[in-house]
Enzyme design. Structure first.
Site, PDB file in Angstrom:
ATOM      1  N   ASP A   1      14.369  30.509 -25.763  1.00  0.00           N
ATOM      2  CA  ASP A   1      14.636  31.185 -24.359  1.00  0.00           C
ATOM      3  C   ASP A   1      13.157  30.972 -23.928  1.00  0.00           C
ATOM      4  OD1 ASP A   1      16.886  32.222 -25.222  1.00  0.00           O
ATOM      5  OD2 ASP A   1      16.400  34.226 -25.241  1.00  0.00           O
TER       6      ASP A   1
ATOM      7  N   ASP B   1      19.912  38.762 -29.706  1.00  0.00           N
ATOM      8  CA  ASP B   1      20.235  37.735 -28.534  1.00  0.00           C
ATOM      9  C   ASP B   1      21.848  37.796 -27.967  1.00  0.00           C
ATOM     10  OD1 ASP B   1      19.420  35.821 -26.934  1.00  0.00           O
ATOM     11  OD2 ASP B   1      20.352  34.280 -28.154  1.00  0.00           O
TER      12      ASP B   1
ATOM     13  N   THR C   1      21.671  37.127 -21.055  1.00  0.00           N
ATOM     14  CA  THR C   1      22.809  36.659 -21.451  1.00  0.00           C
ATOM     15  C   THR C   1      23.692  37.976 -21.578  1.00  0.00           C
ATOM     16  OG1 THR C   1      22.167  36.406 -23.642  1.00  0.00           O
ATOM     17  CG2 THR C   1      22.432  34.468 -22.604  1.00  0.00           C
ATOM     18  N   THR C   2      22.866  39.293 -22.115  1.00  0.00           N
ATOM     19  CA  THR C   2      23.426  40.325 -22.359  1.00  0.00           C
ATOM     20  C   THR C   2      23.676  40.834 -21.047  1.00  0.00           C
ATOM     21  OG1 THR C   2      22.010  40.584 -24.161  1.00  0.00           O
ATOM     22  CG2 THR C   2      22.954  42.523 -23.893  1.00  0.00           C
TER      23      THR C   2
END
Ligand code: ADP
Ligand code: MG
Length: 526
Positions: free
Chosen positions: A380, A58, A91-92
């Site tokens: 998520d 994550d 998020t990445t």
């Protein structure tokens, strides 16, 4: 006034140097998590000062756990954290996008284009994309919700785990879905984790499940169709306050004082029984004498229930939290269909199916590390499934949307005169980074993948063509089931643009202050 040393340093380094350092810091961060992107992304093993370890795929978890000092890197992490809060996923991507926008901005700066021109072009490009995002998005029908959630979990665990987590999250969200207002109250979903067993053994129940046991085994194990009271206090004798002085001139005074207190507590139990209460849950303790009386009256009781759990219970049973029993009103009480004690893997749980709707997910995993990653996956998946049920739009993943937006953006750039055109083109190049990194992580040629997808989208006039990471060829993401919420892509682009512009602007401010001393800066262009 003497200048602070940091300001002196800044004056010494040229504006371009400072900007270069900032961009390098941002790029170092995005490079660090690049390899986790996508279904073929690898995990990171993080070790903190105390030697505690964490294995995760994550992006935001990696970034928030890493000890990063550089202020610019912190800004990037901030963008990723906001993405996590707003869209739960992506998020990445946010950090990789911001890194690439800055990399391309630097190339333009080297060509003599001023950062403020670049910022303006980037803003313009972002606005164009936001205006055009709906053209490539569509509504998620019932059938594809699970597919979308599975895409969210890409790269995390194996496919049967993703499937199970997607199914459970969707089922839990459906339980708490308010059909009339098209709203999901995610607070009504409780996540319990258990070490031991396989992820596939995780499950969801309608109702709440709390790690609690009724206070006495004399009480009924299972109660059906009854009323519940939630007490923000306890049924116990208070220890006497230090300031209180009691003149004991007779041996029995203290005893009768205590007896009176106990009687008052027992009276409260009578009030409960008279109001037809079958289950009591309170935040504080319950005395033994009261406990026996509660059993006699057929009331199942739980003590030391946390305030959080009590709040959840109010929602699960449509009850109100009451401060005291003496002025109890009928409307304070909640209803339930079943309240029972069960034992799971040797641990006691209280299962309550209330009149309101609440759900509990029991997440399982073989080790502590696995369970905490499973929890993050559920987090998520639940976030995405909430967005879907609330009517959120979806679009194609696997780089398809980014490539299609970049193609539209290039055509738009042609209509913009001046150097801003170059910035818009740089922005288009930057957002294509996602497909390149997806390919890179799957061991496929990134440039060829990108070019093949662009060509295929143009030839078929389709926005759904992305990269098939198994075959390495362009493919229809709709058919492959690689679909993601629009909000993830939208927020990632907004967040990345924001942070990239902020970083470019930091230097703007420095340049403005010391413009007289810095000679190698390009002049602002319009
Ligand atoms: P993020 O933290 O940005 O969500 P992920 O590691 O979850 O990063 O990767 C998300 C990216 O992976 C998205 O761009 C998504 O479209 C892509 N992706 C997910 N599954 C597939 C797949 N089966 N084939 C191609 N791309 C995929
Ligand atoms: Mg993701």
């Amino acid at each position: 006034m003497s200048e602070a040393p940091i300001l002196k340093d800044t004056v010494r380094s040229s504006g371009r140097d400072a900007l270069q350092k900032n961009i390098q810091a941002a790029l170092a961060l995005s490079e660090a998590i690049r390899s986790t992107l996508g279904p073929n992304g690898l995990d990171k093993l993080l070790i903190d000062d105390d030697g505690r370890t964490l294995v995760t795929n994550d992006g935001v978890t990696v970034l928030e756990t890493a000890k990063v000092e550089h202020p610019v890197a912190k800004m990037m992490i901030g963008a990723s954290s906001v993405q996590d809060k707003i869209a739960k996923d992506g998020t990445t991507s946010t950090v990789i996008l911001a890194g690439e926008m800055l990399r391309n901005a630097w190339q333009l700066i080297l060509q003599g284009i001023h950062p403020s021109t670049i910022s303006r072009g980037y803003r313009n490009a972002e606005q164009f994309i936001l205006n055009n995002l709906s053209d490539i998005s569509f509504h998620a029908n019932e059938d594809i919700c699970e597919t979308v959630i599975k895409t969210t979990l890409a790269g995390k665990g194996h496919s049967s785990m993703q499937e199970k987590i997607a199914q459970i999250s969707l089922a839990a969200t459906k339980i708490v879905f308010d059909e009339k207002n098209k709203l999901v109250d995610s607070e009504k979903i409780k996540l319990i984790s258990q070490t031991g067993g396989r992820v596939e053994q995780s499950y969801v129940i309608q109702g709440l499940m709390l790690p609690k046991k009724r206070i006495s085994s004399d009480m009924k194990r299972e109660v059906l169709d009854g009323k519940i009271i939630l007490l923000d206090g306890g049924l116990e004798q208070r220890s006497m306050s230090n300031d209180l002085k009691l003149n004991v001139n007779n041996l029995g005074v203290l005893d009768s004082f205590r007896e009176k207190q106990r009687d008052l507590l027992l009276d409260q139990v009578d009030v409960l029984a008279n109001n037809g209460v079958n289950v009591l849950a309170c935040r504080e303790g319950i005395d033994d004498a009261v406990c026996n009386y509660l059993s006699e009256k057929g009331i199942q009781a739980f003590r030391r229930v946390s305030k959080n759990d009590l709040n959840l219970l109010t929602k699960a049973c449509n009850a109100e939290l009451v401060g005291s029993i003496s002025n109890l009103k009928k409307k304070n009480l909640g209803g339930f269909t079943i309240s029972k004690n069960v034992k799971l893997d040797g641990k006691d749980f209280w299962v309550l199916e209330g009149n309101g709707n609440a759900a509990t997910i029991v997440a399982k995993g073989s080790t502590v590390d696995v369970v905490s990653e499973v929890e993050r996956c559920f987090d998520d998946a639940l976030g995405v499934s909430e967005q879907l049920l609330e009517g959120g739009l979806v679009l194609c993943g696997g780089g398809a949307s980014y490539v299609s937006l970049a193609r539209k953006l290039r055509r738009y750039a042609e209509t913009i005169p001046g150097r801003e055109q170059l910035a818009i083109e740089a922005y288009a190049d930057a957002i294509e980074v996602i497909i390149r990194v997806l390919a890179e992580n799957a061991g496929i040629d990134p440039i060829a993948s990108l070019l093949n997808v662009v060509a295929n989208q143009t030839n078929t006039n389709s926005d759904n063509i992305g990269i098939n990471l198994s075959s390495g060829k362009p493919d229809d993401m709709l058919k492959l089931g690689v679909i993601e919420p629009q909000s993830v892509v939208k927020q990632a682009l907004i967040g990345a643009t924001e942070v990239a512009i902020s970083i470019l602007r930091i230097d703007d401010v420095l340049w403005a202050k010391h413009s007289g001393e810095i000679t190698d800066l390009p002049e602002p262009q319009t």
